[in-house]
Design a protein around this motif. Structure first.
Motif, mmCIF file in Angstrom:
data_model
loop_
_atom_site.group_PDB
_atom_site.id
_atom_site.type_symbol
_atom_site.label_atom_id
_atom_site.label_comp_id
_atom_site.label_asym_id
_atom_site.label_seq_id
_atom_site.Cartn_x
_atom_site.Cartn_y
_atom_site.Cartn_z
ATOM 1 N N ASP A 533 0.820 -1.220 0.000
ATOM 2 C CA ASP A 533 0.000 0.000 0.000
ATOM 3 C C ASP A 533 0.851 1.266 0.000
ATOM 4 N N VAL A 534 1.943 1.285 0.779
ATOM 5 C CA VAL A 534 2.833 2.448 0.795
ATOM 6 C C VAL A 534 4.280 1.963 0.737
ATOM 7 N N ALA A 535 5.161 2.874 0.301
ATOM 8 C CA ALA A 535 6.592 2.587 0.226
ATOM 9 C C ALA A 535 7.340 3.668 0.993
ATOM 10 N N VAL A 536 8.365 3.268 1.726
ATOM 11 C CA VAL A 536 9.232 4.209 2.428
ATOM 12 C C VAL A 536 10.576 4.193 1.709
ATOM 13 N N SER A 537 11.018 5.365 1.274
ATOM 14 C CA SER A 537 12.270 5.430 0.524
ATOM 15 C C SER A 537 12.966 6.753 0.815
ATOM 16 N N THR A 538 14.218 6.858 0.386
ATOM 17 C CA THR A 538 14.970 8.113 0.520
ATOM 18 C C THR A 538 15.134 8.703 -0.871
ATOM 19 N N PRO A 539 14.804 9.981 -1.061
ATOM 20 C CA PRO A 539 14.875 10.596 -2.390
ATOM 21 C C PRO A 539 16.312 10.929 -2.772
ATOM 22 N N SER A 540 17.080 9.921 -3.144
ATOM 23 C CA SER A 540 18.473 10.156 -3.534
ATOM 24 C C SER A 540 18.791 9.304 -4.749
ATOM 25 N N PHE A 541 19.814 9.723 -5.487
ATOM 26 C CA PHE A 541 20.292 8.932 -6.613
ATOM 27 C C PHE A 541 21.793 9.112 -6.703
ATOM 28 N N GLY A 542 22.430 8.336 -7.577
ATOM 29 C CA GLY A 542 23.877 8.405 -7.657
ATOM 30 C C GLY A 542 24.492 7.783 -6.421
ATOM 31 N N PRO A 702 12.500 9.688 6.498
ATOM 32 C CA PRO A 702 12.431 9.328 5.078
ATOM 33 C C PRO A 702 11.016 9.536 4.543
ATOM 34 N N GLU A 703 10.874 9.483 3.235
ATOM 35 C CA GLU A 703 9.599 9.795 2.587
ATOM 36 C C GLU A 703 8.682 8.580 2.558
ATOM 37 N N VAL A 704 7.421 8.787 2.930
ATOM 38 C CA VAL A 704 6.407 7.730 2.866
ATOM 39 C C VAL A 704 5.458 8.077 1.727
ATOM 40 N N GLN A 705 5.289 7.146 0.779
ATOM 41 C CA GLN A 705 4.497 7.421 -0.422
ATOM 42 C C GLN A 705 3.541 6.279 -0.699
ATOM 43 N N THR A 706 2.396 6.633 -1.296
ATOM 44 C CA THR A 706 1.495 5.589 -1.778
ATOM 45 C C THR A 706 2.137 4.926 -2.996
ATOM 46 N N ARG A 707 1.528 3.865 -3.457
ATOM 47 C CA ARG A 707 2.102 3.121 -4.583
ATOM 48 C C ARG A 707 2.219 3.992 -5.830
ATOM 49 N N SER A 708 1.174 4.781 -6.111
ATOM 50 C CA SER A 708 1.215 5.640 -7.301
ATOM 51 C C SER A 708 2.233 6.766 -7.124
ATOM 52 N N GLU A 709 2.328 7.324 -5.894
ATOM 53 C CA GLU A 709 3.320 8.376 -5.631
ATOM 54 C C GLU A 709 4.736 7.826 -5.766
#
Length: 853
Positions: A533-542, A702-709
């Motif tokens: 239902d939701v994903a927790v991730s960190t908005p980083s790349f590289g 960290p960022e919590v987002q719905t599946r579509s987000e």
């Protein structure tokens, strides 16, 4: 030859405005190419200097000899070295000092609660090395950390986070820890090592938070005594080191880092810019050729008179080529100056937007000056070669004729040749996409398709202009009809003028379609694979960011709203001798939260010695359930694992899965890349998301987002890439617009008497201006329509070829709204390009125009 030079000089003086568009096209193309080369040289020199400064006081680096490199990465992961080696090293003759270097990921949180950095460049943490010569950072203010929780940060990171000495903040390692800033440091006199952030801790804290166990270090830095060279130091250290540990010179370490940056970033980045330089110069070629072709056509009677007065073909050809050379040399020389200005502007701009541009002066090499100069001259002369040869073939009797009608555009030879090339392009492309997937074959077909478009352009322009200009007769009456007939007058000229815009629009459309397809692929991947239902991730790349705490998933699992929370960690190992990325997770929770497709065997039975892998990898490694595989970890230990499950899909779960129990004995700095959460039946998504966010706030926010987000944010980098692409392609479109404007201006000069007669029989100035503007719009509409068609086709080719060359399934998507905007911009650009020629036509004096020969 002297006569040819004098004629060329007088012609250039008399018709300076005719070559203004050519000058600008060459200038812009050369400036972009020179700027790219200067910027590439400056970046390489900057990174060389930066890494050289980092190891300037270090005579040798002692580290693990072997590294495990996974596909797509140039720098491998090495086994830590025992810090007890420092005592052994200090006893080696010629060693002045030695210190362990413990390095890992650590991301500071600014005063506003937002993480600092993480958008590409690394966010590093490590132990503060007391030896000033071994430590690349120097104190600017404050003192070294002495107690647990005290840190020194580089001054640039402190400025970005609005932090100062005495402030308390959070450091993600990835477990969040409270730290107090006691010192600010500089790197080589600058605020930091480019855009890299660094946090220096006590050695005890570094061992506690950045390593799996005490007594381990990333490497050991060694300083040589007086009179001992780096090579001598390494030669003396090597016999004293245990098996599997090596010593390299500080200079070699700096070169490795430079090579790593070059392979991962610099080469890709400069190649990316060079491709756009090539596109700009290709567009410029069309504009330059068209200008000279029109000028030669307008000077037919003049050249014929020269032939009648005794000038040879060679002299007439030489006159045109000398004019082209003069324009090429002056425009290319000006372009070099413009390129240096572009590089200087980017050097000032990029650090402001977080781009890792090292400090230092611009590096201007001989190659970065001579190559663009030569390319500019060759492109200009090559574009003028055919018109010059046509000028030399002018017959003396042509002086007695009126202007000839151009019918070459619709010749049967051109039609047959173009259709043959088109058929070959389609066959080659389909072979590279559908029969035997190959990016090279598809790319060859794409180039052939572009050539076929160019060859068939004059043939297609007649039909296309009639269709596109049809509504003008009804909407604009006589004015629209005249505009359409003017565009039909010379199919070759219309096609050549539109060709430059067509290439620009085609490349824009190609990237628009490819970007939309990547977004659709990401959305498809998340929708198909992620059942949470939701994903927790960190908005980083590289290389930036610190990841998520491995304890976060367990904390979220305790919430009453949550059914399953699973964290996906990352490890590396050699699987039967080949470096592979491992997904470290709870396989039971993974199967409940992700759609893994058909599973052979049991994920529940992995335990501490089992492994699961995708069917594609199992086929590559010739493995099936029950087989055994040898895994060698970064600590040098080899363990036999049994394949207990083979699953179908791998997009988010990865190709290899092991349990946390299996990874624990071999782990280094542990972190998760994603935590997927499924709620219990009846739990509202918003309420569940809010509950998860409260727990996540305790672990570094960290960022919590719905599946579509989550799907949308995962594709966020695509929008950034497209923005950069559009900005770069604006140069090619600008050159194309200059070509349209220049062509119309020259055409107005050619039709001066005709325009005067139209005014004499009652056409008003507004009607005349409208006629010229609509002609420009028709030419732009033809180029835009062709570019959209070609770009959409090439986008499909790129997506399908990538799909065949990769295990992941790519989705093809046409974005109608974005392509409609591209079409409108193309038409608006045509109207804009026609403004100046229309004003010039409207200012013509009727009597003088009628009297013009």
């Amino acid at each position: 030859m002297n006569a040819s030079v004098r004629l060329s000089a007088s012609s250039l003086r008399a018709h300076k405005r005719r070559f203004a568009g050519t000058f600008l096209a060459v200038f812009l193309g050369v400036a972009f190419l020179a700027g790219t080369l200067v910027m590439g040289d400056t970046l390489r020199a900057g990174f060389d200097s930066m890494f050289g400064n980092a190891t300037s006081g270090t005579g040798a680096i002692v580290r693990s000899a072997d590294a495990i490199t996974t596909p797509g990465e140039s720098q491998g992961v090495r086994q830590p070295v025992d810090t007890a080696l420092v005592n052994t090293i200090e006893q080696v003759p010629g060693v002045a000092a030695a210190a362990p270097d413990i390095e890992g990921a650590g991301q500071l949180v600014g005063k506003n609660g937002e993480p600092i950095g993480g958008k590409g460049p690394p966010t590093l943490a490590g132990n503060w090395i007391p030896d000033a010569k071994l430590n690349p950072y120097q104190f600017a203010q404050g003192r070294a950390p002495q107690r647990s929780g005290e840190v020194v940060v580089n001054r640039g990171a402190a400025k970005k986070g609005n932090l100062k000495i005495g402030d308390t903040t959070t450091l993600r390692t990835p477990d969040p820890i409270k730290v107090t800033i006691v010192g600010l440091a500089t790197f080589g006199g600058e605020d930091g090592m480019a855009q890299v952030t660094f946090t220096g801790m006590t050695r005890a804290d570094a061992e506690k938070y950045l390593t799996a166990r005490p007594g381990e270090a990333t490497s050991i830095k060694v300083r040589a005594g007086p009179g001992v060279s780096e090579k001598q130091l390494v030669d003396r250290l090597t016999p004293a080191l245990p098996k599997g540990v090596e010593a390299i010179t500080g200079q070699a370490s700096a070169q490795e880092n430079t090579d790593m940056i070059s392979s991962q970033f610099l080469t890709v980045f400069t190649t990316f810019l060079l491709v756009f330089s090539g596109i700009a110069l290709l567009v410029a070629t069309f504009s330059i050729h068209n200008t000279f072709a029109i000028v030669i056509a307008q000077r037919t009677r003049e050249n014929a008179l020269l032939r009648a007065l005794g000038a040879s073909r060679r002299q007439v050809t030489a006159t045109t080529l000398i004019e082209a050379t003069a324009v090429a040399v002056t425009a290319s020389a000006a372009g070099l100056a413009g390129g240096i200005g572009i590089a200087a502007g980017l050097q000032a701009l990029f650090p402001a937007i977080g781009f890792p541009f090292p400090d230092g002066n611009l590096v201007i090499s001989a190659l970065s000056m001579t190559l663009p100069l030569a390319v500019g001259i060759v492109v200009c002369l090559g574009s003028a070669l055919l018109p010059a040869a046509r000028a030399g073939r002018t017959a003396p009797l042509a002086a007695l004729r009126e202007t000839a009608v151009d019918t070459s555009g619709a010749s049967r030879t051109r039609t047959v040749t173009g259709m043959g090339l088109a058929a070959l392009a389609v066959a080659t492309t389909l072979s590279g996409v559908l029969v035997s997937p190959s990016l090279w074959m598809a790319g060859t077909g794409a180039v052939l398709a572009l050539v076929a478009f160019v060859v068939l352009g004059p043939v297609a322009s007649t039909t296309a202009v009639r269709i596109l200009g049809g509504p003008l007769d009804r909407l604009r009456g006589v004015t629209g009809g005249l505009a359409r007939r003017n565009a039909l007058r010379s199919p070759k000229r219309t096609a050549a003028t539109a060709g430059a815009l067509m290439i620009g629009v085609a490349v824009v459309s190609l990237f628009t379609v490819f970007g939309a397809s990547l977004k659709a692929t990401m959305d498809q991947t998340v929708s198909r694979s992620f059942a949470g239902d939701v994903a927790v991730s960190t908005p980083s790349f590289g290389a930036g960011g610190s990841g998520l705490s491995p304890r976060l998933a367990g904390a979220i699992q305790q919430l009453p709203e949550v059914d399953t929370a699973v964290g996906l960690g990352r490890g590396v190992a050699k699987v039967d001798g080949k470096g592979r990325a491992l997904t470290v997770t709870d396989p039971i929770a993974l199967q409940r939260t992700f759609d893994l497709g058909k599973v052979d065997g049991s994920l529940r039975a992995l335990g501490a010695d089992g492994i699961a892998l995708t069917k594609a990898e199992a086929d590559k490694q010739h493995l099936t359930t029950g087989d055994r595989a040898q895994l060698t970890f970064t600590d040098g230990k080899t363990q036999t694992f049994t394949v207990r499950a083979v699953y179908g899909q791998s997009e988010l779960a990865g190709d290899y899965v092991i349990t946390r129990a299996a990874w624990a004995p071999h782990r280094t700095q542990d972190s998760d890349t994603l935590v997927a959460v499924s709620f219990k039946d009846g739990v509202n998504t918003d309420a569940g998301k809010a509950a998860v966010q409260k727990v996540a706030d305790r672990y570094g926010n960290p960022e919590v987002q719905t599946r579509s987000e989550y799907a949308q944010s995962s594709a966020g980098g695509i929008d950034m890439m497209l923005t950069l692409v559009y900005a770069l392609l604006a140069l090619a479109v600008l050159i194309a617009l200059l070509g349209i404007a220049n062509t119309l201006t020259l055409a107005i000069h050619e039709r001066t008497r005709e325009l005067g007669l139209l005014r004499a029989v009652g056409q008003t100035r507004p009607q005349l201006r409208a006629m010229v503007r609509w002609e420009s719009v028709l030419v732009a509409a033809f180029g835009t329509a062709g570019g959209l068609g070609l770009g959409a086709f090439l986008g499909w080719v790129l997506v399908k070829a990538s799909d065949g060359a990769d295990d992941s399934a790519f989705a093809f998507a046409i974005p109608p709204a974005q392509l409609a905007i591209v079409a409108l911009v193309g038409l608006a650009a045509g109207a804009l390009a026609g403004l100046r020629p229309a004003r010039r036509a409207g200012r013509l004096d009727v009597l003088r125009a009628i009297a013009t020969e």
